[in-house]
Design a protein around this motif. Structure first.
Motif, PDB file in Angstrom:
ATOM      1  N   TYR A  75       8.417 -10.604  -0.981  1.00 53.67           N
ATOM      2  CA  TYR A  75       7.546  -9.466  -0.697  1.00 53.67           C
ATOM      3  C   TYR A  75       7.752  -9.061   0.752  1.00 53.67           C
ATOM      4  CZ  TYR A  75       4.473 -12.991   1.388  1.00 53.67           C
ATOM      5  OH  TYR A  75       3.969 -14.007   2.142  1.00 53.67           O
ATOM      6  N   ILE A  76       7.177  -7.917   1.116  1.00 52.02           N
ATOM      7  CA  ILE A  76       7.237  -7.428   2.491  1.00 52.02           C
ATOM      8  C   ILE A  76       5.821  -7.394   3.045  1.00 52.02           C
ATOM      9  CG2 ILE A  76       7.689  -5.406   3.927  1.00 52.02           C
ATOM     10  CD1 ILE A  76      10.088  -4.793   2.212  1.00 52.02           C
ATOM     11  N   LYS A  77       5.669  -7.916   4.263  1.00 53.32           N
ATOM     12  CA  LYS A  77       4.378  -7.949   4.948  1.00 53.32           C
ATOM     13  C   LYS A  77       4.529  -7.152   6.243  1.00 53.32           C
ATOM     14  CE  LYS A  77       3.196 -11.786   6.966  1.00 53.32           C
ATOM     15  NZ  LYS A  77       2.667 -13.122   7.303  1.00 53.32           N
ATOM     16  N   ILE A  78       3.583  -6.247   6.510  1.00 53.53           N
ATOM     17  CA  ILE A  78       3.579  -5.445   7.736  1.00 53.53           C
ATOM     18  C   ILE A  78       2.450  -5.948   8.631  1.00 53.53           C
ATOM     19  CG2 ILE A  78       3.374  -3.135   8.705  1.00 53.53           C
ATOM     20  CD1 ILE A  78       4.338  -2.064   5.995  1.00 53.53           C
ATOM     21  N   GLU A  86      -2.642  -8.386   9.763  1.00 54.62           N
ATOM     22  CA  GLU A  86      -1.805  -7.907   8.665  1.00 54.62           C
ATOM     23  C   GLU A  86      -2.311  -6.538   8.223  1.00 54.62           C
ATOM     24  OE1 GLU A  86      -1.019  -9.139   4.090  1.00 54.62           O
ATOM     25  OE2 GLU A  86      -0.908 -10.745   5.574  1.00 54.62           O
ATOM     26  N   VAL A  87      -1.421  -5.553   8.246  1.00 54.64           N
ATOM     27  CA  VAL A  87      -1.787  -4.186   7.881  1.00 54.64           C
ATOM     28  C   VAL A  87      -1.620  -3.976   6.379  1.00 54.64           C
ATOM     29  CG1 VAL A  87      -1.231  -1.754   8.238  1.00 54.64           C
ATOM     30  CG2 VAL A  87      -1.149  -3.341  10.153  1.00 54.64           C
ATOM     31  N   GLY A  88      -0.552  -4.493   5.831  1.00 53.43           N
ATOM     32  CA  GLY A  88      -0.295  -4.303   4.411  1.00 53.43           C
ATOM     33  C   GLY A  88       0.682  -5.327   3.882  1.00 53.43           C
ATOM     34  N   ARG A  89       0.629  -5.498   2.558  1.00 53.16           N
ATOM     35  CA  ARG A  89       1.529  -6.430   1.883  1.00 53.16           C
ATOM     36  C   ARG A  89       1.896  -5.837   0.535  1.00 53.16           C
ATOM     37  NH1 ARG A  89       0.725 -12.805   1.209  1.00 53.16           N
ATOM     38  NH2 ARG A  89       0.231 -12.478   3.395  1.00 53.16           N
ATOM     39  N   THR A  90       3.177  -5.819   0.234  1.00 50.59           N
ATOM     40  CA  THR A  90       3.623  -5.281  -1.048  1.00 50.59           C
ATOM     41  C   THR A  90       3.387  -6.308  -2.144  1.00 50.59           C
ATOM     42  OG1 THR A  90       5.886  -6.107  -0.787  1.00 50.59           O
ATOM     43  CG2 THR A  90       5.412  -3.904   0.081  1.00 50.59           C
ATOM     44  N   ILE A 109      15.655  -7.837  -4.908  1.00 52.62           N
ATOM     45  CA  ILE A 109      14.204  -7.889  -4.697  1.00 52.62           C
ATOM     46  C   ILE A 109      13.760  -6.795  -3.733  1.00 52.62           C
ATOM     47  CG2 ILE A 109      12.371  -9.266  -3.607  1.00 52.62           C
ATOM     48  CD1 ILE A 109      13.752 -11.742  -4.863  1.00 52.62           C
ATOM     49  N   PHE A 110      14.426  -6.685  -2.592  1.00 52.03           N
ATOM     50  CA  PHE A 110      13.986  -5.725  -1.590  1.00 52.03           C
ATOM     51  C   PHE A 110      14.362  -4.290  -1.945  1.00 52.03           C
ATOM     52  CE2 PHE A 110      14.024  -9.703   0.899  1.00 52.03           C
ATOM     53  CZ  PHE A 110      12.654  -9.754   1.109  1.00 52.03           C
ATOM     54  N   CYS A 114      11.448  -1.522  -1.987  1.00 51.78           N
ATOM     55  CA  CYS A 114      11.591  -0.254  -1.262  1.00 51.78           C
ATOM     56  C   CYS A 114      11.334   0.944  -2.167  1.00 51.78           C
ATOM     57  CB  CYS A 114      12.988  -0.147  -0.646  1.00 51.78           C
ATOM     58  SG  CYS A 114      13.204  -1.155   0.813  1.00 51.78           S
ATOM     59  N   LYS A 115      11.828   0.894  -3.377  1.00 52.95           N
ATOM     60  CA  LYS A 115      11.665   2.024  -4.298  1.00 52.95           C
ATOM     61  C   LYS A 115      10.224   2.194  -4.759  1.00 52.95           C
ATOM     62  CE  LYS A 115      16.285   2.057  -6.267  1.00 52.95           C
ATOM     63  NZ  LYS A 115      17.074   1.796  -7.488  1.00 52.95           N
ATOM     64  N   LYS A 116       9.544   1.091  -5.030  1.00 51.57           N
ATOM     65  CA  LYS A 116       8.232   1.186  -5.670  1.00 51.57           C
ATOM     66  C   LYS A 116       7.040   1.045  -4.733  1.00 51.57           C
ATOM     67  CE  LYS A 116       9.664  -0.429 -10.209  1.00 51.57           C
ATOM     68  NZ  LYS A 116       9.415  -1.423 -11.266  1.00 51.57           N
ATOM     69  N   TYR A 117       7.100   0.152  -3.750  1.00 53.57           N
ATOM     70  CA  TYR A 117       5.885  -0.248  -3.047  1.00 53.57           C
ATOM     71  C   TYR A 117       5.869   0.024  -1.544  1.00 53.57           C
ATOM     72  CZ  TYR A 117       5.778  -2.948  -7.372  1.00 53.57           C
ATOM     73  OH  TYR A 117       5.828  -3.328  -8.665  1.00 53.57           O
ATOM     74  N   LEU A 118       7.010   0.087  -0.873  1.00 50.76           N
ATOM     75  CA  LEU A 118       7.021   0.138   0.580  1.00 50.76           C
ATOM     76  C   LEU A 118       6.437   1.432   1.136  1.00 50.76           C
ATOM     77  CD1 LEU A 118       7.744  -1.363   3.143  1.00 50.76           C
ATOM     78  CD2 LEU A 118      10.011  -0.352   3.032  1.00 50.76           C
ATOM     79  N   GLY A 119       6.669   2.548   0.471  1.00 46.70           N
ATOM     80  CA  GLY A 119       6.140   3.825   0.948  1.00 46.70           C
ATOM     81  C   GLY A 119       4.630   3.831   1.055  1.00 46.70           C
TER      82      GLY A 119
END
Length: 129
Positions: A75-78, A86-90, A109-110, A114-119
């Motif tokens: 997953y990606i964590k911002i 932590e601002v957001g987590r996919t 995975i990434f 990127c396509k579905k959740y990062l935006g």
């Protein structure tokens, strides 16, 4: 009219844009995440100290020859670089390494993240004052 030109030159100095630093081990996946962030209209920096937000690309797992369940997940964590919050987590995405992805589960995975959740997670980052 002659005073408009200097004002236009100084305008980018006073603008406040969010800058991101992408942290991850896989270069191919990191480049894909960087391109997605640029596409969304944000700035990228190569120095983590000057970034407003840090994007952590996290992956865990091990490969098993005969397994029914997915062996790698990530997953990606911002994180806000100034406060450490932590601002957001996919959402977590699970994939197996395969010949179609060059036996690189991280890239698959990434790419999906990127396509579905990062935006949506990038929209949670507030403009700095």
């Amino acid at each position: 009219m002659k005073y408009l030109f200097p004002v236009l030159l100084l305008l980018p100095i006073f603008s406040q844009a969010q800058t991101f630093f992408v942290s991850g081990h896989d270069h191919r996946s990191r480049d894909h995440v960087i391109e997605k962030i640029k596409y969304e209209g944000y700035n990228i920096t190569q120095d983590s100290a000057s970034a407003d937000y840090i994007v952590h690309m996290l992956i865990d797992g091990d490969y098993k020859y005969f397994s029914v369940k997915r062996s790698y997940s990530g997953y990606i964590k911002i994180v806000d670089n100034h406060t450490g919050e932590e601002v957001g987590r996919t959402r977590e995405v699970r994939r197996n390494p395969a010949a179609l992805n060059g036996y690189n589960a991280a890239w698959t995975i990434f790419t999906v993240i990127c396509k579905k959740y990062l935006g949506e997670e990038l929209k949670k980052c507030k403009p700095l004052k």
